[in-house]
Design an enzyme around this catalytic site. Structure first.
Site, PDB file in Angstrom:
ATOM      1  N   ASP A 195      -2.925  -3.375   3.889  1.00  0.00           N
ATOM      2  CA  ASP A 195      -3.299  -3.321   5.304  1.00  0.00           C
ATOM      3  C   ASP A 195      -4.376  -4.347   5.599  1.00  0.00           C
ATOM      4  OD1 ASP A 195      -1.509  -1.305   5.670  1.00  0.00           O
ATOM      5  OD2 ASP A 195      -2.977   0.311   5.729  1.00  0.00           O
ATOM      6  N   GLU A 252       0.810  -1.209   0.000  1.00  0.00           N
ATOM      7  CA  GLU A 252       0.000   0.000   0.000  1.00  0.00           C
ATOM      8  C   GLU A 252       0.847   1.263   0.000  1.00  0.00           C
ATOM      9  OE1 GLU A 252      -3.866   1.723   2.417  1.00  0.00           O
ATOM     10  OE2 GLU A 252      -3.291  -0.372   2.550  1.00  0.00           O
ATOM     11  N   TYR A 292       0.486  -2.673  13.620  1.00  0.00           N
ATOM     12  CA  TYR A 292      -0.559  -2.000  12.848  1.00  0.00           C
ATOM     13  C   TYR A 292      -1.502  -1.249  13.794  1.00  0.00           C
ATOM     14  CZ  TYR A 292      -4.000  -1.282   9.181  1.00  0.00           C
ATOM     15  OH  TYR A 292      -4.850  -0.718   8.272  1.00  0.00           O
ATOM     16  N   ASP A 294      -7.183  -4.844   7.106  1.00  0.00           N
ATOM     17  CA  ASP A 294      -8.506  -4.481   7.594  1.00  0.00           C
ATOM     18  C   ASP A 294      -9.435  -4.479   6.378  1.00  0.00           C
ATOM     19  OD1 ASP A 294      -7.705  -2.224   6.204  1.00  0.00           O
ATOM     20  OD2 ASP A 294      -7.477  -0.975   7.985  1.00  0.00           O
TER      21      ASP A 294
END
Length: 886
Positions: free
Chosen positions: A107, A14, A352, A109
């Site tokens: 990431d 990312e 994170y 999520d």
């Protein structure tokens, strides 16, 4: 020899910094790096970093005046490159050629899962461009075949997802050994939320912004926005504001007897606490004073403990101990705290930072994580003692299946991460160390007394084991020592006070309290909560005051009261909470993405139709609070249509208003506006204005209010200020055509007359700043490039002559007689700033990158001595700049 196709792997991260960390971890530092749109790290394959897309409406829905906001509920949406100049999409497609596998390091999520499918879709498309959002994101798998040559289920088997919580080498290698498939349900849940928020937010925002800004002059907000999360967030602040303003204080009285025992003077607390009747309170005071003896009736001691914290999640990081973390004592808001935490994560210092879990996995290595902190000068000694004596496992928390709690991953100091980031890192470390420390244990002693038939008490606390409060002192138990008492002991009362007080309203919400309310009511996610709070501040709905308290403005109060009058659901948390529940079902695969979006949008569409019909109810509140356009502002310049004075309204969005024509002309934002010598535009007869940005390097330029809002020439595609408006911003509101973009052939203020040469930074033109004397300068009409001309000159102006070598405009400079650089003492000089030796030596450039310097042409000087001026010292290189290298 190139490796076989099936052995070449494309890995997508990312952020470039994460890409570098993962490449280093997987290759052991043995990699090569080349530059594309971003850096590409190669080690038996290809690896790069990207985050490329955002959602918006197609171009035909961007014009506020041409689109009915109601149509937006059925409008298509697309995904477009957030930074087209970077060519990330095209670069990603190029890197995918001949790759046999795709590994996605995004990431971990829901938002990261959604970006996984964005990457898959981009690779399938092969080139950058607008991507229509699909209800069935599973089709994205098929698109990758174009790049990889996979077919059917084989493509699915060759697309992997890495799940990791930190960018340490250990976690990276573990993630690589445990690759999984991307989760399409979680990605669809994000698509659902984004589509709902975009369509609902833009429809309401466009309608109410257009309606109210056309009527009132002192709203002081550029956009009167609505958001399904933002507005309930504002609602919490206004609800507290209304509680404060409608609160009626009430007097109360309480008794405070004092005793002195073994050298301690103690104030006893009344069991009745307080009474609201003065006569009754005086009666009890009389009983106590007449008795005058406090008899000890009961003594109790109780061992109590204060539990160590569980793991740290995002919301607790943002609100946390009211006395300590981001939204109070650290001195910055939750959005800034989140940005700092993300930076620490990408640098590898913490895990994170977006997680809802407070429970550590059973495999978590507490000993190693603690061991990394031994050398810290502040808490290293405490950590060493903890390791020697044996640490405790944290309290059981909540595991929602996303990421472990936020923990330190590498040792750091303030010099390494910076002052503000250090505050976040320090808190993360202290919280983690506290979570594995012993509980705080203390003894609570309560002594009860009887005086005149009334019960009073005093309470003492004595800490036996500090435990985790040694490292988290802001959570420490307040010690209060009591003297020794015996049951039945009688002690003389030294005095009895009748204290008169008054009930007080609650205080304004702090950011930490607002975060708690949002979490409790299901408003926003751990990632979006800081954004919603920041939005209501930036849009002037609330103001952050001392102690990070959120005080609603008149605009914020009027909006919420208006929603309450028309449709309370629009500002209450219930509806958003329902939406979040449905989105969670989509993420779990228990609800259909398309049906959820369709149902929610249909509900909001009906509410929007009703809201539009009932807008007069909200308008009545605005009318009582704000001034009509006709009563706002100050007279400044003449209208070219009626030749009467228009008023300048400085509150955002700044604009001119003609009361005779009833027309509004928007101006550039966030600067100062003045009348420009009563000069007029040759096209429409409007008086010109001068706009100035703040600071020594701020631009100043003339503009015609009418031309600025209605560019008279075709092909003026790049409007000043257009890049600063949101994707849903109205063209012309703060963005328009100033004189420096105008191609009028004869107007002396236009680009044709004032333009000098091409900008070294971009495709724009360097234009003479007409009001910059005595610090004369050129500025680019498209970027921030500045060129400082000879300082202290009486006058600098453009001429109609062009340089024969570079086609730049010839400048005429009238030097100050005392400081003229001309050897013969003359003051007038003409030349090209690119090709003339003298002018080139007197120029200084700010923000430039590369500009080809042509030398050889001589300036034409006209002075009193000879017909031609010459610079002192002949040819020389200016140390301040070279047009070739700046």
């Amino acid at each position: 020899m190139a490796p076989p196709k099936s052995h070449k792997i494309l890995m997508v991260a990312e952020k470039p910094s994460i890409a570098l960390s993962i490449a280093s971890g997987l290759s052991g530092g043995q990699m090569s790096t080349r530059r594309g749109s971003t850096e590409v790290h190669e080690f038996n394959g290809t690896f790069r970093g990207s985050n490329a897309l955002y959602k918006d409406f197609p171009a035909k829905y961007q014009d506020w005046t041409a689109t009915d906001p109601l149509d937006l509920f059925q409008a298509p949406i697309l995904k477009a490159e957030s930074n087209p100049k970077a060519h990330i999409c095209r670069h990603l497609g190029q890197e995918a050629r001949d790759c046999g596998n795709l590994v996605l390091w995004l990431d971990c999520d829901r938002e990261g899962e959604n970006i996984c499918f964005e990457a898959i879709d981009l690779l399938g498309k092969g080139i950058g461009g607008d991507l229509l959002c699909r209800p069935d994101i599973e089709k994205a798998y098929d698109h990758i075949m174009e790049c990889t040559g996979f077919h059917g289920n084989e493509a699915r088997r060759r697309v992997y997802r890495a799940r990791f919580s930190s960018v340490t080498e250990k976690d990276i290698l573990k993630a690589m050994d445990n690759l999984v498939e991307p989760n399409k349900d979680e990605a669809l849940a994000v698509d659902a939320r984004q589509e709902i928020d975009l369509k609902v937010g833009v429809a309401f925002t466009r309608f109410q912004t257009s309606y109210f800004q056309g009527k009132y002059g002192n709203l002081d907000s550029r956009v009167i926005s609505y958001g399904p999360c933002q507005t309930p967030t504002l609602g919490f602040c206004v609800q507290r504001y209304l509680q404060i303003n409608t609160f009626k204080p009430e007097k109360f009285w309480t008794l405070h007897p004092y005793i002195t025992h073994n050298g301690y003077e103690l104030q006893l607390e009344w069991e009745r606490n307080k009474l609201f009747d003065l006569d009754v309170s005086v009666m009890f005071q009389k009983f106590v004073m007449e008795d005058g003896i406090a008899e000890v009736t009961d003594i109790s001691e109780k061992q109590e403990s204060k539990s160590r914290p569980s793991g740290l999640n995002t919301v607790n990081l943002l609100k946390s101990a009211k006395n300590k973390v981001a939204s109070s004592a650290l001195g910055f808001g939750p959005q800034m705290a989140m940005q700092l935490a993300e930076r620490l994560y990408t640098q590898g210092f913490i895990s994170y930072p977006r997680t809802e879990s407070t429970a550590y996995p059973s495999s978590f290595d507490f000993k190693s994580t603690l061991g990394m902190q031994i050398n810290n000068p502040t808490w290293g000694g405490y950590v060493q003692k903890l390791l020697d004596d044996g640490f405790h496992r944290p309290r059981s928390g909540t595991d929602v299946g996303d990421h472990p709690p936020i923990t330190p991953m590498q040792p750091a100091n303030e010099d390494m991460v910076g002052k503000d980031a250090w505050k976040i890192y320090q808190y993360v470390c202290e919280h983690f160390i506290g979570s594995v420390s012993p509980d705080c244990k203390y003894v609570r002693t309560k002594v009860e007394f009887s005086i005149g038939g009334e019960i009073f008490r005093c309470i003492g606390q004595h800490v036996m084991v500090k435990g985790f409060t040694s490292i988290m002192p802001w959570l420490a138990v307040n010690e209060k020592n009591l003297p020794q008492f015996k049951e039945g002991e009688k002690i003389e009362v030294s005095k009895v006070e009748l204290y008169e007080g008054e009930t007080s309203p609650p205080d304004y919400l702090t950011e930490s309290e607002l975060i708690s309310l949002m979490e409790k009511n299901g408003i926003g996610t751990d990632a979006s909560i800081p954004v919603h709070i920041n939005n209501i501040c930036e849009r002037n709905f609330v103001q952050v005051q001392a102690g990070r308290k959120l005080v609603p403005t008149a605009l914020g109060v009027c909006l919420i009261r208006g929603y309450q009058c028309i449709d309370p659901d629009l500002c209450l948390p219930d509806m958003r909470s329902f939406i979040e529940q449905q989105i969670t079902l989509v993420a779990k695969g228990q609800a259909d993405h398309f049906r959820v979006v369709e149902h929610v949008l249909q509900q909001f569409k009906q509410k929007f139709i009703y809201f539009v019909k009932q807008i007069e109810n909200m308008d009545a509140l605005f009318e009582a609070q704000f001034s009509p356009l006709a009563d706002s502002g100050r007279a400044l310049s003449k209208c070219g249509k009626c030749l009467r004075y228009m008023k300048y309204i400085s509150t955002q969005p700044s604009r001119m208003y003609c009361g005779t024509c009833e027309e509004v002309y928007y101006l550039p934002q966030k600067g100062t506006i003045k009348l420009y010598k009563e000069l007029t535009c040759p096209l429409d007869n409007f008086e010109l204005l001068i706009f100035s940005l703040a600071g020594p390097e701020g631009k100043s330029f003339p503009l015609c209010p009418y031309c600025y809002n209605s560019p008279p020439f075709e092909g003026i595609d790049t409007l000043f200020g257009a890049s600063k408006t949101s994707s849903s911003g109205k063209p012309g509101k703060g963005a328009g055509m100033p004189c420096f973009l105008c191609p009028h052939p004869t107007c002396r203020h236009s680009l044709i007359a004032q333009g000098v040469c091409a900008c070294p930074e971009c495709s724009g033109t360097l234009v003479l700043d007409p009001v910059s004397a005595p610090k004369w300068r050129l500025y680019c009409n498209m970027c921030s490039c500045l060129v400082f001309l000879p300082q202290g000159a009486h006058r600098i102006s453009t001429t109609r002559d062009k340089c024969p070598e570079c086609e730049s405009a010839i400048l005429e400079v009238d030097f100050n007689k005392k400081t003229t650089p001309l050897l013969d003492g003359s003051t007038l000089y003409t030349g090209c700033i690119l090709c003339d030796e003298l002018l080139h030596s007197l120029v200084e450039v700010k923000h430039g990158k590369s500009f080809f310097k042509r030398m050889g042409s001589r300036g034409r000087g006209r002075g009193r001595g000879s017909g031609r001026g010459r610079g002192r010292g002949g040819r020389w290189d200016d140390p301040k700049m070279s047009f070739r290298d700046f």
